[in-house]
Scaffold this active site. Structure first.
Site, mmCIF file in Angstrom:
data_model
loop_
_atom_site.group_PDB
_atom_site.id
_atom_site.type_symbol
_atom_site.label_atom_id
_atom_site.label_comp_id
_atom_site.label_asym_id
_atom_site.label_seq_id
_atom_site.Cartn_x
_atom_site.Cartn_y
_atom_site.Cartn_z
ATOM 1 N N GLU A 170 -3.192 -13.744 -5.560
ATOM 2 C CA GLU A 170 -1.830 -13.594 -5.033
ATOM 3 C C GLU A 170 -0.795 -14.182 -5.997
ATOM 4 O OE1 GLU A 170 -4.466 -14.952 -3.538
ATOM 5 O OE2 GLU A 170 -4.431 -14.666 -1.372
ATOM 6 N N CYS A 176 -1.377 -20.330 -1.879
ATOM 7 C CA CYS A 176 -0.787 -18.989 -1.914
ATOM 8 C C CYS A 176 0.146 -18.780 -0.722
ATOM 9 C CB CYS A 176 -1.879 -17.932 -1.957
ATOM 10 S SG CYS A 176 -2.810 -17.977 -3.505
ATOM 11 N N CYS A 224 -4.954 -18.703 0.785
ATOM 12 C CA CYS A 224 -5.214 -20.133 0.889
ATOM 13 C C CYS A 224 -3.866 -20.861 1.063
ATOM 14 C CB CYS A 224 -5.913 -20.620 -0.379
ATOM 15 S SG CYS A 224 -4.800 -20.775 -1.787
ATOM 16 N N HIS A 241 -4.849 -17.810 -8.685
ATOM 17 C CA HIS A 241 -5.379 -17.009 -7.577
ATOM 18 C C HIS A 241 -4.770 -15.606 -7.658
ATOM 19 C CE1 HIS A 241 -6.638 -20.544 -4.738
ATOM 20 N NE2 HIS A 241 -7.091 -20.678 -5.973
HETATM 21 ZN ZN LIG Z 1 -4.822 -18.851 -3.045
#
Ligand SMILES: [Zn+2]
Length: 157
Positions: free
Chosen positions: A56, A87, A84, A54
């Site tokens: 991040e 993260c 999410c 992801h």
């Molecule tokens: Zn994430």
């Protein structure tokens, strides 16, 4: 603080570039320390074949390399979307000073990125989760926590 919009615009630009070029999901993040961008990340899940890639996480990994540290002390994360649960956890482990996000989880869900099912799993007993988590009997011999407690060479964090 006056550069706030500039940093968020860069996170959004990374997300837009991904969306236009098909490099990954439409998410971008930048990490700022002392008023400067020290790391950038975009979603690379499909490109890297890595479900943890992801924006991040990519940015956190890069920032930690830049700082030669496992923590993001006094750093600020700007991300194009509310993080999410994965993260969120990574951000807490990295311990930055603050997080700013642009799109909400609900907006992400409307584009097909619904992480609500993961948030809802957090309060479900492990054995009842949609992916069952089962504790196995653990023997006290060679217990990693006991070895850790006794270690004189560990780097505490
Ligand atoms: Zn994430």
């Amino acid at each position: 603080m006056t550069d706030h919009p500039k940093f968020m615009e860069q996170a959004i630009a990374l997300a837009c570039r991904n969306a236009k070029e098909g490099a990954g999901g439409p998410f971008g993040a930048v990490i700022v320390k002392d008023g400067k961008i020290i790391a950038e990340g975009a979603n690379l899940v499909t490109q890297k074949k890595d479900p943890t890639a992801h924006a991040e996480i990519e940015a956190i990994r890069e920032a930690c390399q830049q700082l030669n540290s496992y923590q993001l002390q006094d750093c600020i994360i700007y991300t194009s979307c509310e993080p999410c649960p994965m993260c969120l956890g990574a951000i807490y482990w990295a311990r930055p000073a603050a997080v700013y996000y642009w799109n909400t989880r609900e907006q992400a869900a409307s584009a097909g990125f619904d992480d609500d099912f993961i948030y809802s799993q957090l309060n479900v007993p492990p054995e009842d989760r949609s992916i069952p988590f089962r504790q196995m009997a653990c023997s006290p011999a060679n217990h990693p926590f006991e070895l850790w407690k006794a270690s004189t060479i560990k780097i505490e964090y």
